[in-house]
Structure formats: C-alpha cells, structure tokens
Design a protein around this motif. Structure first.
Motif, PDB file in Angstrom:
ATOM      1  N   GLY A 279       0.692  -1.207   0.035  1.00 47.17           N
ATOM      2  CA  GLY A 279      -0.072   0.091   0.000  1.00 47.17           C
ATOM      3  C   GLY A 279       0.871   1.109  -0.031  1.00 47.17           C
ATOM      4  N   ILE A 280       0.491   2.149  -0.718  1.00 48.76           N
ATOM      5  CA  ILE A 280       1.230   3.521  -1.042  1.00 48.76           C
ATOM      6  C   ILE A 280       0.503   4.634  -0.684  1.00 48.76           C
ATOM      7  CG2 ILE A 280       2.924   4.934  -2.245  1.00 48.76           C
ATOM      8  CD1 ILE A 280       3.631   2.114  -3.839  1.00 48.76           C
ATOM      9  N   ILE A 281       0.808   5.756   0.191  1.00 45.53           N
ATOM     10  CA  ILE A 281      -0.007   6.774   0.148  1.00 45.53           C
ATOM     11  C   ILE A 281       1.025   7.941   0.354  1.00 45.53           C
ATOM     12  CG2 ILE A 281      -1.217   8.149   2.086  1.00 45.53           C
ATOM     13  CD1 ILE A 281      -2.493   5.540   3.032  1.00 45.53           C
ATOM     14  N   GLY A 282       0.596   8.961  -0.171  1.00 45.52           N
ATOM     15  CA  GLY A 282       1.388  10.370  -0.094  1.00 45.52           C
ATOM     16  C   GLY A 282       0.678  11.501   0.287  1.00 45.52           C
ATOM     17  N   ILE A 283       1.296  12.093   1.378  1.00 46.95           N
ATOM     18  CA  ILE A 283       0.556  13.221   2.166  1.00 46.95           C
ATOM     19  C   ILE A 283       1.573  14.520   1.911  1.00 46.95           C
ATOM     20  CG2 ILE A 283      -0.442  11.707   3.794  1.00 46.95           C
ATOM     21  CD1 ILE A 283       1.493  12.232   5.877  1.00 46.95           C
ATOM     22  N   ASP A 284       0.908  15.681   2.150  1.00 45.31           N
ATOM     23  CA  ASP A 284       1.584  16.852   1.937  1.00 45.31           C
ATOM     24  C   ASP A 284       2.103  17.344   3.554  1.00 45.31           C
ATOM     25  OD1 ASP A 284      -0.413  17.872   3.438  1.00 45.31           O
ATOM     26  OD2 ASP A 284      -1.476  18.911   1.420  1.00 45.31           O
ATOM     27  N   GLY A 285       2.573  18.308   3.687  1.00 38.45           N
ATOM     28  CA  GLY A 285       2.943  18.850   5.128  1.00 38.45           C
ATOM     29  C   GLY A 285       1.975  19.156   5.851  1.00 38.45           C
ATOM     30  N   ASN A 286       0.687  19.102   5.626  1.00 38.57           N
ATOM     31  CA  ASN A 286      -0.337  19.342   6.667  1.00 38.57           C
ATOM     32  C   ASN A 286      -1.001  18.106   6.829  1.00 38.57           C
ATOM     33  OD1 ASN A 286       0.139  22.154   6.755  1.00 38.57           O
ATOM     34  ND2 ASN A 286      -0.614  22.494   4.756  1.00 38.57           N
ATOM     35  N   CYS A 287      -0.415  17.006   6.493  1.00 43.80           N
ATOM     36  CA  CYS A 287      -0.977  15.670   6.350  1.00 43.80           C
ATOM     37  C   CYS A 287      -2.135  15.270   5.575  1.00 43.80           C
ATOM     38  CB  CYS A 287      -1.218  15.339   8.150  1.00 43.80           C
ATOM     39  SG  CYS A 287       0.152  14.862   8.892  1.00 43.80           S
ATOM     40  N   ASN A 288      -2.349  16.086   4.631  1.00 44.43           N
ATOM     41  CA  ASN A 288      -3.439  15.789   3.676  1.00 44.43           C
ATOM     42  C   ASN A 288      -3.108  14.609   2.693  1.00 44.43           C
ATOM     43  OD1 ASN A 288      -5.161  17.951   4.858  1.00 44.43           O
ATOM     44  ND2 ASN A 288      -3.907  19.226   3.685  1.00 44.43           N
TER      45      ASN A 288
ATOM     46  N   ASP B 281      11.264  19.608   4.123  1.00 41.57           N
ATOM     47  CA  ASP B 281      10.449  18.544   3.987  1.00 41.57           C
ATOM     48  C   ASP B 281       8.921  19.218   3.409  1.00 41.57           C
ATOM     49  OD1 ASP B 281      12.358  16.788   4.597  1.00 41.57           O
ATOM     50  OD2 ASP B 281      11.780  16.422   6.748  1.00 41.57           O
ATOM     51  N   SER B 282       8.587  18.686   2.482  1.00 40.72           N
ATOM     52  CA  SER B 282       7.318  19.214   1.902  1.00 40.72           C
ATOM     53  C   SER B 282       6.225  17.923   1.730  1.00 40.72           C
ATOM     54  CB  SER B 282       7.440  19.685   0.467  1.00 40.72           C
ATOM     55  OG  SER B 282       7.621  18.821  -0.459  1.00 40.72           O
ATOM     56  N   GLY B 283       6.520  16.942   2.377  1.00 43.93           N
ATOM     57  CA  GLY B 283       5.391  15.831   2.422  1.00 43.93           C
ATOM     58  C   GLY B 283       6.110  14.530   2.879  1.00 43.93           C
TER      59      GLY B 283
END
Length: 690
Positions: free
Chosen positions: A224-233, A298-300
C-alpha cells in the motif's frame, strides 16, 4: 534616404560571419554589411551609418576604432533554444562546465540559461587559463568545442548565440524598414517559438503518458502506498492502500487508525526515515515513511505499508532460491564441535571477527572444517541475510575460474552464453564470498582478485562498465602462503590484503579430546546410528591415531564401519584395511600406556621424556598452555637437563606427536597423546628410573 550600411565589430572572424549571416536573413541583400574582427586586427577607423558591437564586453575596445559621427548599438544576445532539450536531459545535480572563449561570455551564458529556468544542474563557467578544480562529466559550449577539456566525453554544442529580437527591432527602426520586414521578423521568431513549443507539448504528452504508467505501476505494486503533504492531507494513494484502510477514495482514508502512531506529530517535522511495525484493521504491517524533499526542506511524506505475512513468504522464497543455487550458509557456530582449549579459542576469535566487514583468512590443514567456520562466520555477520557464495580454486581450471568469478558479456569469447553471465562476485553482492583453496590460484587470477579486494568492484570479461559490489571476503588455504610468497608463486600484496584478520584452525591431532564428541555427532547423522556403540578398544585406537586427513578422514572411517557393521557394537576389526597403525592389535609392540615405548626409548631417554612432558602438563593445568623453551629450562633447572638438551629433546618429542612446537613467543605445548603418556606411566608405575 538613409544609407543602408552597417558595420559589425566582433571578437573573432568566425563569430563575425555568423552575425552577418543572421542579419542578412532578416534585412536582405539591399543592406551592405561589413565585418571587423578584433582578434585579427582592425585597420583604420570604422565609420558607418550604424556600427553594431557584438557583445557588451567588447564595447570599450571597439569604441577606440569607431568615429564620433557613427551611431553605435551594442547587441544583446540570446542562446540557441533548439538545443535546450538536450540540456534538459542532463541528470539532476550533475556538475557541468559552460565553455567559452573568455570569462564574460561563459558567465553571461550561464546567467542566460539560469534565466530560462535551467536550474537542475550545477553550471560552472570555463574559459582558457582558468584555474579550475571541479571535475565534470558534461560540458556545454557555444561552438567552442576545441576549448572543452579532454577528459569530458559528453559535450552539448548549442551553437553560437544569436542577436536577440529587441536588437533586430532597433536596427529595423533605425533604418525605417520595420513595416516591410515586421512580418518576416515575427514569422522567424514565431517559427522558433513553435518549434520549441512543439518540443514542450511532446514532453508534456510524454509526461502524461509517464503519469499514467506510474499510476498503473502504483496499483500493481503489492504494497500500500500513500502520499501526504506537509499538513497531513492525502495527495495520492494506490488501490492496495485503499483496501488496507477499507476505503474507496483518498478522502475516506483515516490514518488515525494506525496503532501507536500520531501522524500529526510527524507531519512537518524533519526526519530521515521511519520504519516500524504497526497494526491496521487487525493486520501486522511494516510501515515505512520517507520525507519528500524540496529545496532542502520536507514538503510531504511517502508512506508504504507491507503485510508482515508477505514478508515471511518472500523471505522463504528468497532462501529457497538461494538453496537451489547453493548460495546459502547452512552452518552456525553451534554446529562446530569443540570442547578443547585450542578449539574454544579459535571459535571465540572467529565470533569476534565475524562482526567486522574486513577480509578474513582461514588457515589449517585439509579436512579441519574451514568452510564450516566460513559459514558460521557469515551467519554471525552483518551480511547474514545476504548470499553465501563458495568457490574452490583447486576444483576449476584457470579459464573457467575467471569467467565464473568475474562473469562475461555476450559475445566476449567463443561459446559465451547469450545475454552474458553474472560472475560469482556479483552473485555475492550484499553477502559473503568464500574463496576456498586460495593458495591454488594462478598469478593471473591473483592480479584480478587484488583489484576486487582493493576497489570492491568487478569488470566482466569483454565489458567496459565497472560494477561496484558490496561483499565480505573470506579466504581459506591449507598451504603455507609465506613459503609461496618467498618462491614467487603467490603475490605478496594480495597475501597481505587477505591476511587482515587471520584465524588458524587446529588439526584434529592437536585436539584429540574433541574426538569422542565428534564421533557422537557423526554417528547421529546415520539412520539408527545413535543406537550403535564403539567398543572401548576401538575408541582407544581412534584416540591414538594421528588423523592426517583430520575430521574428513574421521567421518569417512566412521561411515565405512557403520556400513559394514553386523550389529550395534562396532569393534576394532571393522577398521578399514588402509589404516595400518591405528589398531592396538596390529602393533604387537604397542604398550598399554598408549604409545610405543621402544620407539621412544630408541630416540630419547624415557626419564627425560617423562620429566619434560610432566612439566608441560603441570603448566597446562595451571592455565599456561604454551610456554617458551627458556621458561621450560627455568622449570627444570634442578634436573640434569640443560637448555640445549631440552631443545633437542623437544624436537624428538614433536616428531613423536607428544608435543607441538611453534615459532616465536607462542612456544611449546603438550598434546593429548603426551598427556596420556604421563598419566599411563603414573598409573602403571613403570620402573624406568623415574
């Protein structure tokens, strides 16, 4: 009417011709264009309706030749955009030289490229006579390829820079020809724009295709792969991640259900890598998080989720494949039988050295268990999860050994496999390679081995590409490498590269107290062997034999007797016929004390043998296994034995396998056979004037 005449001043003649050709393509044949080169020398004053100076840096020098009544215009330059695509293909972070005839042009060109957004590479101006310390694989130049350093193989020539649109416009306005040539001017620059735009569109299409391919790849990956931004979105996820979180859309994925993890504390904070086991919806998951870096911040975060049950299954598959290839170490230190002091010492040293990645050299006679030690060391090392690749230098001819060790490219020699062959060094990557019988390697192979040890890289036969490898090297030999070096049969530099961490494995005759344990271990391997017993007479005979073939010979003898045994008791008559000095029955002169008394007395007085051996035995019992000849002489100073007599008698006792002599400070020690000699004399109270 304005005289349509222009003079151009450039630095070189070649550049002058290039500017004239560009102006003629816009202005037409009705304009008279005259060129002057500062490099070749300008004769007399330059006077014209308009004098065009090729570059800003030439202005001061050019003004010396221009008359005051002439209008002067300094040209602005632009780079050839048609070659930008090649520059964009240079890998990110590469050091690149921008080569031109002088500092101004080189620095100006770098600035122009940076203004165009070329910032994925590190560009350094380069020009004649510069003291330059940077090494680079790439160079960009505006037609000055002859100035590029010889060591650079990848050169992008974008051609001479052009006069830019604003300068051409100013010239046309000066001569009042803008109206009639505006269409041609705009058409020409629009053509260039369209050409560049087509490339951008093609690149965008390629990027869209790549994005579709990446999405497909993400969905077929088992993790499983998930990408999140710096605000945890959540900014993206694949199908396996949605299944894991029981969600059909990114917005419905709840990262808070991950056990023992506060994702809000991680978002926006700097970290290198996160790798821990968590639980999600009842499943044990290995969670790995890597920060997305942009401009050193770090941006995500990219998160991957791997089911632990799949990891176990994959490990089993890997080990199964390694077993099929034989690239696995089956033995550990617990498999080594060794209760004797010398064996315990060798095992303890091996365990300590196993933690190092340095090259290790195992020495010992044939059959002492060098590969057993090598496998145990690998399994105790930091590379225990990698392959264990063994190669025997005595078993393969030189030409085959070279191709097996280093591999080869397709077509490198007659009979080479299609697609080439991966060598054993490459196969051992991230693991251990065991070079058995290294003393049998030819000088040619030794030279290639030295490079591998020094550089940790290999070159396949017929290849030009060097392959880096991460391996631990363990070598072994039953030969005296010191003597081979002296005779010129073994490279001295390779010898010292191998002998970083040496371990000597003792022969069986020096650790006879291990024989009963070895017999038990070996017999247990055979079907019903655990139920079979050796007669006491046979056990004594096996203890007294010298075992020149060491453990391998003991294994062979026991297997032979097991197979011809008629019942559960194996007696001395079952010994193989080729062993003619192991049986007490076969030597009528063999004494009950465990050694041939007549043989000893024929070479040394029995009293002297007993005196020396008793002293060595006492020292061993006090913890001094090895003692020097001087120390022994001090112990026996109240006897009739001088130091010279002791030296001669020790030589004889060593020939009879009652002691073992070593060079240097290690000194002499008593053997198990020597101890039995002393004990039996005491038990039987032999009258020998002792």
């Amino acid at each position: 009417m304005i005289n349509k005449s222009i003079s151009i001043i450039t630095y070189s003649r070649k550049h002058m011709k290039h500017v004239i050709a560009q102006l003629e393509s816009f202005l037409g044949s009705e304009f008279k264009i005259t060129g002057h080169s500062i490099q070749e020398g300008i004769k007399g004053p330059v006077s014209d309706t308009l004098v065009l100076i090729g570059h800003e840096y030439l202005k001061d020098e050019a003004m010396k030749y221009i008359t005051q009544d002439s209008d002067v215009l300094v040209a602005r330059r632009s780079l050839n955009h048609s070659e930008l695509e090649n520059i964009l293909q240079i890998p990110k972070g590469e050091k690149v030289l921008f080569v031109d005839v002088n500092k101004y042009l080189a620095e100006n060109s770098v600035s122009l490229l940076e203004d165009l957004g070329i910032n994925h590479i590190e560009m350094y101006p380069y020009y004649p006579d510069i003291e330059y310390s940077h090494r680079a694989d790439y160079a960009i130049t505006t037609g000055e390829t002859h100035l590029v350093p010889d060591y650079i193989s990848k050169v992008i020539d974008i051609g001479y820079s052009k006069i830019d649109l604003t300068t051409i416009t100013e010239i046309m306005l000066k001569f009042d020809v803008m109206d009639e040539r505006a269409k041609k001017l705009s058409s020409k620059y629009i053509q260039d724009f369209v050409y560049s735009s087509k490339k951008v569109v093609r690149t965008l299409k390629e990027n869209n295709l790549i994005m579709k391919q990446l999405n497909t790849i993400l969905d077929v990956i088992n993790d499983g792969i998930i990408g999140i931004d710096g605000n945890c979105n959540i900014i993206f996820s694949n199908e396996n991640a949605k299944k894991l979180f029981d969600s059909n859309h990114d917005d419905n994925i709840d990262l808070n259900i991950i056990s023992d993890l506060d994702i809000l504390k991680i978002c926006g904070n700097n970290f290198e890598k996160y790798r821990k086991i968590h639980e999600i919806n009842g499943k044990k998951i290995l969670l790995t998080m890597m920060p997305i870096k942009q401009d050193d911040s770090d941006s995500g975060i990219v998160m991957t989720f791997k089911d632990l049950s799949e990891i176990v299954e994959m490990e089993n598959m890997v080990r199964s494949n390694l077993l099929k290839k034989g690239h696995i170490a089956k033995h550990r230190f617990s498999d080594i039988v060794g209760n004797s002091e010398v064996m315990k010492k060798a095992i303890n040293i091996a365990k300590r050295l196993a933690k190092s990645d340095s090259t290790l050299l195992l020495t010992g006679e044939s059959g002492t268990g060098k590969e057993l030690f090598a496998q145990a060391i690998h399994n105790e090392s930091k590379k225990s999860n990698g392959p264990f690749v063994a190669v025997n230098f005595a078993a393969l001819p030189e030409n085959l050994l070279e191709s097996e060790l280093f591999g080869y490219e397709e077509g490198s020699f007659t009979g080479a496999k299609k697609g080439g062959h991966t060598g054993l060094f490459e196969q051992a990557h991230k693991g251990t390679i065991f070079l058995d019988e290294i003393g049998d390697a030819s000088l040619k192979i030794q030279a290639r081995l030295l490079r591998v040890l020094q550089e940790k890289e290999v070159l396949r036969i017929g290849a030009t590409k060097i392959i880096p490898i991460d391996i631990r090297i363990i070598a072994a030999t039953n030969k005296n490498l010191d003597e081979l070096v002296e005779r010129g049969e073994f490279r001295e530099d390779l010898y010292y590269r191998l002998k970083v961490l040496p371990i000597e494995i003792p022969p069986l005759r020096e650790r006879k107290e291990d024989i009963p344990y070895l017999i038990e271990r070996i017999m247990n391997r055979f079907p019903n062997g655990r139920d079979m017993k050796l007669s006491s007479e046979l056990e004594r005979a096996l203890m007294d034999y010298d075992w020149p073939g060491n453990i391998r010979e003991l294994e062979n003898v026991l297997e032979y007797m097991y197979n011809i045994a008629e019942d559960n008791i194996i007696d001395i008559k079952k010994l193989p016929s080729y062993i003619d000095n192991i049986s007490i029955k076969k030597d009528a002169k063999y004494s009950e004390i465990g050694y041939n008394i007549e043989k000893i007395e024929s070479k040394i007085p029995l009293k002297d043998a007993y005196t020396i051996l008793s002293a060595l035995k006492r020292e061993k019992e006090e913890g001094n296994i090895h003692i020097s000849r001087k120390r022994l002489a001090d112990l026996l100073n109240k006897t009739h034995l001088t130091e010279q007599m002791i030296r001669k008698r020790l030589d004889i006792l060593a020939e009879l396998n009652l002691v073992v002599k070593n060079r240097g400070p290690k000194g002499t020690r008593i053997t198990y056979q020597g101890e039995r000699f002393v004990d039996k004399i005491k038990e039987n109270r032999i009258k020998a004037n002792i």
